[in-house]
Design a protein around this motif. Sequence first.
Motif, mmCIF file in Angstrom:
data_model
loop_
_atom_site.group_PDB
_atom_site.id
_atom_site.type_symbol
_atom_site.label_atom_id
_atom_site.label_comp_id
_atom_site.label_asym_id
_atom_site.label_seq_id
_atom_site.Cartn_x
_atom_site.Cartn_y
_atom_site.Cartn_z
ATOM 1 N N LEU A 120 12.730 -0.858 10.728
ATOM 2 C CA LEU A 120 11.360 -0.734 11.234
ATOM 3 C C LEU A 120 10.444 -0.099 10.187
ATOM 4 O O LEU A 120 9.334 -0.586 9.942
ATOM 5 N N VAL A 121 10.913 0.981 9.576
ATOM 6 C CA VAL A 121 10.113 1.643 8.537
ATOM 7 C C VAL A 121 9.860 0.682 7.376
ATOM 8 O O VAL A 121 8.742 0.580 6.852
ATOM 9 N N ALA A 122 10.913 -0.032 6.967
ATOM 10 C CA ALA A 122 10.769 -0.977 5.865
ATOM 11 C C ALA A 122 9.807 -2.106 6.221
ATOM 12 O O ALA A 122 9.014 -2.549 5.378
ATOM 13 N N SER A 123 9.851 -2.583 7.455
ATOM 14 C CA SER A 123 8.968 -3.674 7.874
ATOM 15 C C SER A 123 7.505 -3.247 7.825
ATOM 16 O O SER A 123 6.643 -3.999 7.347
ATOM 17 N N ILE A 124 7.227 -2.042 8.296
ATOM 18 C CA ILE A 124 5.846 -1.551 8.249
ATOM 19 C C ILE A 124 5.380 -1.407 6.810
ATOM 20 O O ILE A 124 4.255 -1.807 6.447
ATOM 21 N N ILE A 179 4.718 -4.864 5.298
ATOM 22 C CA ILE A 179 3.475 -5.469 5.784
ATOM 23 C C ILE A 179 2.277 -4.885 5.044
ATOM 24 O O ILE A 179 1.372 -5.617 4.597
ATOM 25 N N LEU A 180 2.262 -3.561 4.890
ATOM 26 C CA LEU A 180 1.156 -2.916 4.172
ATOM 27 C C LEU A 180 1.128 -3.343 2.708
ATOM 28 O O LEU A 180 0.061 -3.655 2.156
ATOM 29 N N LEU A 181 2.298 -3.364 2.086
ATOM 30 C CA LEU A 181 2.375 -3.742 0.675
ATOM 31 C C LEU A 181 1.995 -5.207 0.481
ATOM 32 O O LEU A 181 1.278 -5.556 -0.473
ATOM 33 N N ALA A 182 2.460 -6.068 1.376
ATOM 34 C CA ALA A 182 2.116 -7.484 1.282
ATOM 35 C C ALA A 182 0.613 -7.693 1.441
ATOM 36 O O ALA A 182 0.004 -8.511 0.738
ATOM 37 N N GLY A 183 -0.002 -6.932 2.341
ATOM 38 C CA GLY A 183 -1.448 -7.028 2.507
ATOM 39 C C GLY A 183 -2.189 -6.641 1.236
ATOM 40 O O GLY A 183 -3.146 -7.311 0.835
ATOM 41 N N CYS A 184 -1.739 -5.555 0.603
ATOM 42 C CA CYS A 184 -2.363 -5.125 -0.664
ATOM 43 C C CYS A 184 -2.220 -6.199 -1.736
ATOM 44 O O CYS A 184 -3.168 -6.464 -2.494
ATOM 45 N N LEU A 185 -1.058 -6.833 -1.809
ATOM 46 C CA LEU A 185 -0.818 -7.842 -2.836
ATOM 47 C C LEU A 185 -1.655 -9.096 -2.589
ATOM 48 O O LEU A 185 -2.182 -9.692 -3.539
ATOM 49 N N VAL A 186 -1.778 -9.499 -1.337
ATOM 50 C CA VAL A 186 -2.590 -10.679 -1.025
ATOM 51 C C VAL A 186 -4.059 -10.419 -1.367
ATOM 52 O O VAL A 186 -4.736 -11.265 -1.968
ATOM 53 N N VAL A 187 -4.554 -9.235 -0.991
ATOM 54 C CA VAL A 187 -5.949 -8.886 -1.305
ATOM 55 C C VAL A 187 -6.156 -8.843 -2.812
ATOM 56 O O VAL A 187 -7.155 -9.375 -3.333
ATOM 57 N N LEU A 188 -5.226 -8.225 -3.531
ATOM 58 C CA LEU A 188 -5.346 -8.140 -4.984
ATOM 59 C C LEU A 188 -5.343 -9.533 -5.617
ATOM 60 O O LEU A 188 -6.157 -9.832 -6.495
ATOM 61 N N GLY A 189 -4.426 -10.394 -5.182
ATOM 62 C CA GLY A 189 -4.367 -11.745 -5.719
ATOM 63 C C GLY A 189 -5.644 -12.514 -5.496
ATOM 64 O O GLY A 189 -6.118 -13.246 -6.383
ATOM 65 N N LEU A 239 10.406 -11.130 -0.954
ATOM 66 C CA LEU A 239 9.021 -11.189 -0.468
ATOM 67 C C LEU A 239 8.083 -10.443 -1.404
ATOM 68 O O LEU A 239 7.058 -10.984 -1.844
ATOM 69 N N VAL A 240 8.427 -9.204 -1.730
ATOM 70 C CA VAL A 240 7.541 -8.400 -2.576
ATOM 71 C C VAL A 240 7.467 -8.979 -3.983
ATOM 72 O O VAL A 240 6.389 -9.049 -4.589
ATOM 73 N N SER A 241 8.605 -9.399 -4.526
ATOM 74 C CA SER A 241 8.610 -9.967 -5.870
ATOM 75 C C SER A 241 7.771 -11.237 -5.941
ATOM 76 O O SER A 241 6.994 -11.439 -6.884
ATOM 77 N N ALA A 242 7.915 -12.103 -4.943
ATOM 78 C CA ALA A 242 7.150 -13.352 -4.936
ATOM 79 C C ALA A 242 5.648 -13.083 -4.850
ATOM 80 O O ALA A 242 4.847 -13.706 -5.554
#
Length: 313
Positions: free
Chosen positions: A14-18, A21-31, A115-118
Motif C-alpha cells: 500500500l505504501v509503495a502504491s501510493i 502514484i505520486l512519483l508517476a504523476g510527477c514524471l508524467v507532468v515533467l515529460g 513502471l518508474v524506469s519506463a
Amino acid sequence: MIWLSWRQFRAQALVASITLILLAGCLVVLGQQIRDGDYSGPELREHFQGRVYLLDAVLLLAPALIGLFWGAPLVSREFEGGTHRLVWNQSVTRRRWLTVKLLLTGLAAVVAGALVSALLTWAASPLDRFTGDRFSTIFFGTRNLAPVAYGVFALVLGVVAGLLIRRTVPAMALTLLVFVVTQALTPNVVRPHLMTPEHMSAPITAEVVRNLSFLGQQPEISGLKVPGAWVISTSKLRTADGGVVPGDAYGRCVAGSFEKAADCLGALDLHVDVDYQPVSRYWAFQWLESAIYLGLTLLLAAVGLWRIRRAAP
C-alpha cells in the motif's frame, strides 16, 4: 499460502502504491512540460536538468529501499515473531513457503521498477538525446532495463540476509552494505570489461583542450569526450610520430593561463589513444548487466532455498 503472504505484504504494498502514484504523476507532468515548451537543447538543460537529476537520485535509491524494507524483513520478522513455526507445522513445505514469498514480492519489485524506469526514460528522453551521455553511472542505472534488475537483486539479497541472520535490523544493515558495494564495483570494475572496447586516435586541438575537465602537471589529460560514446581510458599525450610529449614542452604550455595553454597545446599537433565503447553497444550493455544481476539473484535464491531446509525451527 499466497493469500497469507499477501496479507503480510499488503502494508508495504500500500505504501509503495501510493508512492508510485505520486512519483508517476510527477514524471508524467515533467515529460509533458519538456515536450510542450519547444525548448532547444541548452534551454532543456537549464530548465529541467535539476529536476531530472533529482528523479534520477530517487530511482537510484529505490532498489536499496526495496532490499531494506521489502526484502530484509520478509523472513527475519517471521523468525523474530516465531510465526514461521505455525506455517512449517502445516502441510506447506519450507521451500514452498519461501518460494511463494519470493515470487510475490519479486513480481511487485519488477512491476514497480519497470513502471518508474519506463516513465523516467520517457520523460527525460529529450534531455538525454541532447546530453548524449547514455553510459554515465547515473543515466545508465536509471533508464530502461537496469533498474528492474537492480531492484529484484536487492530484494532477494535482503531476503537471504534475513534468512541467515534472523534479525531484521542487522539484516537490513548487511543488505545495504552488500548492495552499495555491488553498485559501486559494477560501473567501475565490471561494466568496462563486458565488451572489448574500440580504439581510436583523437587529435588534441585547442577546442578539445578547452572542453577538458583537468590539466595537470604531467603530459596527460582528463575528461576527454567522444560524442555519444563512453571513454574507458586515454593514453598520455603523444606527438605526431607516436612519442610521448616531452615534459618541458608540456610544462611551458600549462604554465600560463588556461586559454593560452589550450592554444599552445593545440599548436603541438598532439593526439591521444582512446579506448571507448560506442553508443551502438548501449542495449548490449543493458542486457548484459541485467543478466549478471539476474544471475546473481537466482544464485541468492538458490542459497536461500538450500538454507531454509537446514534452518532450525
